[in-house]
Design a protein around this motif. Structure first.
Motif, mmCIF file in Angstrom:
data_model
loop_
_atom_site.group_PDB
_atom_site.id
_atom_site.type_symbol
_atom_site.label_atom_id
_atom_site.label_comp_id
_atom_site.label_asym_id
_atom_site.label_seq_id
_atom_site.Cartn_x
_atom_site.Cartn_y
_atom_site.Cartn_z
ATOM 1 N N ILE A 1 0.868 -1.175 0.000
ATOM 2 C CA ILE A 1 0.000 0.000 0.000
ATOM 3 C C ILE A 1 0.903 1.222 0.000
ATOM 4 N N THR A 2 0.689 2.147 -0.924
ATOM 5 C CA THR A 2 1.607 3.267 -1.113
ATOM 6 C C THR A 2 1.067 4.559 -0.529
ATOM 7 N N GLY A 3 1.945 5.560 -0.428
ATOM 8 C CA GLY A 3 1.568 6.873 0.095
ATOM 9 C C GLY A 3 2.640 7.900 -0.231
ATOM 10 N N GLU A 4 2.615 9.016 0.477
ATOM 11 C CA GLU A 4 3.549 10.119 0.227
ATOM 12 C C GLU A 4 4.950 9.818 0.739
ATOM 13 N N ASP A 5 5.919 10.397 0.063
ATOM 14 C CA ASP A 5 7.296 10.479 0.535
ATOM 15 C C ASP A 5 7.929 11.640 -0.226
ATOM 16 N N VAL A 6 9.222 11.768 -0.116
ATOM 17 C CA VAL A 6 9.932 12.869 -0.775
ATOM 18 C C VAL A 6 9.602 12.895 -2.268
#
Length: 357
Positions: free
Chosen positions: A111-116
């Protein structure tokens, strides 16, 4: 790089490479450990100097997510994605949708999300191709930006560290040096100033520093010497690897507690910090606020529930500090041992319930 050797050394389950011919998307997803549940972790868009550098980063970050989730008591495993691209040359919506299709092929294992390099608007494009996304804007059914919740967790960790080192959690009159004024660092500066701290902050973007100076009245600092600033607390809130063999002897702080991932070059740096009597709050405990928010989103988001879970960072750090002093081990060694205890316990439980009758 020998990818299989690197995976074996860190205990990874799976590393998947994707190339989308139409958009040119180059992405890697690493799944570290799914003992506690599906792998949860952000997507980083970064101008890596080489493919090996991207692989090393995705392996380290996904491993860190396993420890972060386990330490926070969240029933998710560790994963991470990286997109090999310069953030200045923004990904097109089609490339982000291609990344979403890539995530969808894993059918919920990651499951993915925000990062740099990735923001909420980017995630909206990703979510057009997969439901396995967290951190969407509130208008799209998500919980919104994770920066403030992460900053709240960092501030909770700083209070716990101050209390352990100085006997009081108060920030009043304390010198806090922040490296990086992104979405977490800026919110941390705002919160710390409101509690009476003297904040010194630096960022490679001078406009951000100017804004923080004007709006928050922080003391600006040189981004190349911020680590050397005499302070009570150093909060690394940019990229990782800031505590290394080149910087360790220049540190002038009593405590390190920040939001950056993988702050230590290696485990030896944790021991070196202890030898220098610098209290290190392990980053995968300190920066868990965003992960806690994302996990809560998957369970039907409640801000109050997420805030209560973030407050648990304080007693966990107190236990880590106490066990470190009792054992003579570094705080990061103790924190990792606590995490491994939980994962081993889950393994044992599964063996019991899957044993043939």
């Amino acid at each position: 790089m020998n990818i299989f050797k690197a995976m074996a050394q860190r205990g990874h389950e799976q590393v998947i490479f994707n190339f989308d011919r139409r958009t040119g998307l180059r992405a890697i997803i690493a799944i570290h450990d799914t003992t506690l549940g599906p792998a949860l972790g952000g997507c980083r868009l970064f101008p890596y100097g080489s493919e090996d550098a991207a692989i090393e980063d995705v392996l380290r970050l996904s491993e860190g997510m396993t420890y972060k989730a386990a330490a926070a008591g969240i029933d998710f495993g560790g994963g991470q994605a990286v997109i090999l691209e310069d953030p200045v040359n923004r990904s097109t919506s089609e490339a982000l949708r291609a990344f979403g299709r890539f995530v969808e092929t894993l059918q919920g294992r990651y499951i993915t999300g925000e990062d740099v390099g990735i923001n909420e608007s980017d995630l909206v494009q990703v979510a057009k191709e997969t439901h396995h996304v967290i951190g969407l804007p509130k208008a799209y059914g998500g919980s919104g930006d994770t920066g403030d919740m992460t900053a709240q967790g960092v501030l909770t960790a700083i209070r716990a560290s101050l209390e352990y080192r100085f006997g009081s959690p108060s920030l009043t009159g304390r010198r806090l040096a922040i490296q990086g004024l992104g979405k977490v660092g800026y919110q941390l500066a705002r919160r710390a100033m409101a509690e009476g701290a003297h904040v010194i902050a630096a960022d490679i973007n001078p406009h951000v520093v100017g804004k923080a100076s004007a709006e928050l009245n922080i003391e600006p600092a040189d981004p190349w010497t911020i680590l050397e600033t005499p302070c009570d607390v150093l909060a690394p809130c940019a990229l990782g690897n800031v505590v290394n063999r080149g910087s360790i002897d220049r540190l002038a702080c009593h405590i390190i507690a920040g939001s950056a991932n993988n702050q230590l070059e290696d485990m030896e740096m944790g021991r070196a910090l202890r030898e220098r009597n610098i209290l290190y709050a392990p980053d995968f405990i300190v920066n868990a606020g965003g992960l806690i928010q994302g996990a809560a989103e998957l369970q039907g988001y409640s801000q109050e529930r997420a805030k209560r879970q973030i407050e648990d960072i304080s007693p966990l750090l107190s236990e880590v500090f106490r066990r470190s002093d009792e054992s003579g081990l570094s705080t990061v060694e103790v924190a990792m041992a606590i995490v491994e205890e939980r994962i081993d316990m889950l393994h044992a439980i599964r063996r019991i319930f899957t044993r043939p009758s």
